[in-house]
Design a protein around this motif. Structure first.
Motif, short mmCIF file in Angstrom:
data_model
loop_
_atom_site.label_atom_id
_atom_site.label_comp_id
_atom_site.label_asym_id
_atom_site.label_seq_id
_atom_site.Cartn_x
_atom_site.Cartn_y
_atom_site.Cartn_z
N VAL A 185 -57.30 -14.22 -28.30
CA VAL A 185 -57.38 -12.73 -27.80
C VAL A 185 -58.13 -12.04 -28.79
CG1 VAL A 185 -55.14 -12.23 -29.30
CG2 VAL A 185 -55.85 -10.95 -27.16
N ILE A 186 -58.90 -11.17 -27.92
CA ILE A 186 -59.83 -10.05 -28.97
C ILE A 186 -58.94 -8.86 -29.15
CG2 ILE A 186 -61.74 -8.65 -28.77
CD1 ILE A 186 -63.05 -10.62 -26.87
N LEU A 187 -58.79 -8.44 -30.27
CA LEU A 187 -58.02 -7.20 -30.81
C LEU A 187 -58.50 -6.14 -30.21
CD1 LEU A 187 -57.27 -8.36 -34.53
CD2 LEU A 187 -55.94 -8.52 -32.49
N PRO A 188 -57.96 -5.29 -29.74
CA PRO A 188 -58.44 -4.06 -29.08
C PRO A 188 -59.34 -3.24 -30.28
CG PRO A 188 -56.37 -4.46 -28.73
CD PRO A 188 -56.44 -5.32 -29.54
N PHE A 189 -60.24 -2.52 -30.02
CA PHE A 189 -61.12 -1.68 -30.75
C PHE A 189 -60.18 -0.72 -31.73
CE2 PHE A 189 -63.41 2.66 -31.46
CZ PHE A 189 -64.22 1.88 -32.35
N GLU A 190 -59.19 0.00 -30.95
CA GLU A 190 -58.58 1.14 -31.66
C GLU A 190 -57.55 0.57 -32.60
OE1 GLU A 190 -58.74 4.23 -31.43
OE2 GLU A 190 -60.18 4.34 -30.04
N GLN A 191 -57.12 -0.88 -32.64
CA GLN A 191 -56.21 -1.51 -33.71
C GLN A 191 -57.03 -1.61 -34.90
OE1 GLN A 191 -54.28 -4.85 -31.91
NE2 GLN A 191 -53.17 -5.15 -33.89
N ILE A 192 -58.39 -2.02 -34.61
CA ILE A 192 -59.01 -2.28 -35.89
C ILE A 192 -60.25 -1.45 -36.14
CG2 ILE A 192 -58.48 -4.88 -35.47
CD1 ILE A 192 -61.16 -5.03 -34.34
N LYS A 193 -60.09 -0.31 -35.66
CA LYS A 193 -61.08 0.83 -35.94
C LYS A 193 -61.28 0.92 -37.45
CE LYS A 193 -62.27 5.35 -34.56
NZ LYS A 193 -61.86 6.56 -34.04
N ASN A 194 -60.18 1.15 -38.12
CA ASN A 194 -60.04 1.35 -39.58
C ASN A 194 -60.78 0.36 -40.52
OD1 ASN A 194 -59.20 4.07 -39.00
ND2 ASN A 194 -56.94 3.47 -39.66
N ILE A 195 -60.50 -0.98 -39.96
CA ILE A 195 -60.91 -2.06 -40.74
C ILE A 195 -62.30 -2.08 -40.52
CG2 ILE A 195 -61.00 -4.72 -40.51
CD1 ILE A 195 -58.15 -4.72 -40.02
N ILE A 196 -63.07 -1.90 -39.34
CA ILE A 196 -64.38 -1.97 -39.09
C ILE A 196 -65.08 -0.83 -39.93
CG2 ILE A 196 -66.30 -1.43 -37.19
CD1 ILE A 196 -64.37 -2.50 -35.22
N ALA A 197 -64.51 0.57 -39.87
CA ALA A 197 -64.98 1.58 -40.79
C ALA A 197 -65.05 1.06 -42.28
CB ALA A 197 -64.06 2.75 -40.73
N ASN A 198 -64.14 0.36 -42.93
CA ASN A 198 -63.92 -0.17 -44.26
C ASN A 198 -65.36 -1.16 -44.44
OD1 ASN A 198 -61.73 1.56 -44.93
ND2 ASN A 198 -60.59 -0.35 -44.69
N GLN A 199 -65.51 -2.01 -43.46
CA GLN A 199 -66.54 -2.91 -43.66
C GLN A 199 -67.87 -2.34 -43.45
OE1 GLN A 199 -66.24 -5.94 -40.61
NE2 GLN A 199 -64.51 -6.83 -41.36
N LEU A 200 -67.98 -1.21 -42.48
CA LEU A 200 -69.34 -0.55 -42.55
C LEU A 200 -69.63 0.27 -43.54
CD1 LEU A 200 -69.89 0.47 -38.82
CD2 LEU A 200 -70.74 -1.34 -39.94
N MET A 201 -68.64 1.03 -44.15
CA MET A 201 -68.75 1.83 -45.34
C MET A 201 -69.11 0.92 -46.68
SD MET A 201 -65.77 4.74 -44.68
CE MET A 201 -66.05 5.79 -46.19
N GLN A 202 -68.55 -0.15 -46.71
CA GLN A 202 -68.80 -0.95 -47.83
C GLN A 202 -70.28 -1.41 -47.67
OE1 GLN A 202 -66.77 -1.86 -50.61
NE2 GLN A 202 -68.80 -2.70 -51.51
N GLN A 203 -70.90 -1.70 -46.83
CA GLN A 203 -72.03 -2.07 -46.33
C GLN A 203 -73.21 -0.89 -46.94
OE1 GLN A 203 -72.99 -3.69 -42.41
NE2 GLN A 203 -71.27 -5.34 -42.60
N LYS A 204 -72.74 0.13 -46.23
CA LYS A 204 -73.50 1.40 -46.62
C LYS A 204 -73.68 1.56 -48.04
CE LYS A 204 -73.80 3.88 -42.30
NZ LYS A 204 -73.85 5.38 -41.89
#
Length: 271
Positions: free
Chosen positions: A230-249
């Motif tokens: 199953v693909i996790l819904p965007f809203e459920q993992i939005k904060n995790i994606i934000a942390n990943q992108l912020m770490q890259q930046k």
């Protein structure tokens, strides 16, 4: 203006007899052959890589001094408390552990440097570190495979007050102890905290997960079977994606900043 004098890349430190001498100077701060030897031996890297690391360290230390970044007792105690908790110890137990091994003073010295570096990095990136909702959604749409998980997972749960008991189980699954509570469990993907779900995802069937300190006890899972996708819904993992992108930046901002400082630094390397 950058002043970089490369007279001759230094000789092989591994086979040559080491004489402690100044090999490089960075903004007036010396780097000795002893520093390089100690670094490449401890990190198992080449002398040239060790020199580059030490040059970067001197540039960071110089920037910390320039900005007047200080570390107080509260910073130290707060960091020690976090490290002790991560290791399943009280602050008192952790400090005694280090003191008994004669490592406490050296630990404090290195901890202070680490805290100064983190404060410096925060000053550099905080005002620039922003991620838009559009960036988050684009990342999600382009990397949905990263957010695919199981629908259901079957595990064996081991709980103990003593992490060493769980280590015995890892070495010998037939190990039996009244101090370990064992239970077969089945979880749906939407019944599990996200941090635990990603640990489940990264552990293969037929393997033990790392031992987790849950505050009151220690828990370890053995993965029996994963079923469905199953693909996790965007809203459920939005904060995790934000942390990943912020770490890259964050990494990109720091790399650019210190590359600029390095290009502007007065660096002399001697024979």
């Amino acid at each position: 203006m950058k002043k970089f004098i490369l007279i001759l890349i230094f000789l092989n430190f591994v086979n040559a007899k080491i004489v402690d001498r100044v090999v490089a100077v960075v903004n007036g701060e010396p780097i000795t052959s002893y520093d390089i030897t100690k670094t490449f031996k401890s990190l198992n890297i080449s002398p040239r890589e060790a020199l580059n690391i030490l040059i970067d360290q001197k540039i960071i230390e110089n920037e910390i001094k320039r900005r007047g970044i200080e570390v107080d007792d509260f910073d130290i105690e707060n960091a020690i408390e976090k490290i002790a908790k991560q290791n399943g110890m009280s602050v008192f137990e952790f400090k005694n552990y280090l003191k008994e091994r004669g490592e406490y003073n050296n630990f404090l010295k290195n901890l202070k440097k680490d805290i100064q570096k983190q404060k410096l990095f925060a000053q550099i990136v905080n005002s620039k570190l922003k991620v838009s909702n559009k960036e988050l959604k684009n990342f999600y749409d382009q990397n949905k495979e990263k957010f695919t998980t199981f629908k259901q997972i079957e595990v064996i749960e081991y709980i103990s007050q003593n992490p060493d008991e769980l280590k015995h189980i890892k070495k010998n699954p037939l190990y039996n102890s009244s101090n370990i509570k064992i239970e077969n469990r089945v979880f749906k993907y939407n019944q599990i905290p996200l941090n635990l779900m990603f640990l489940f995802n990264s552990t293969k069937e037929g393997e033990f997960m790392p031992i987790i300190n849950n505050g009151n006890s220690y828990v370890m899972f053995y993965i029996n079977k994963k079923e469905g996708k199953v693909i996790l819904p965007f809203e459920q993992i939005k904060n995790i994606i934000a942390n990943q992108l912020m770490q890259q930046k964050r990494n990109a901002i720091l790399k650019e900043y210190f590359n600029t400082l390095k290009n502007q630094a007065d660096i002399e390397i001697f024979k």
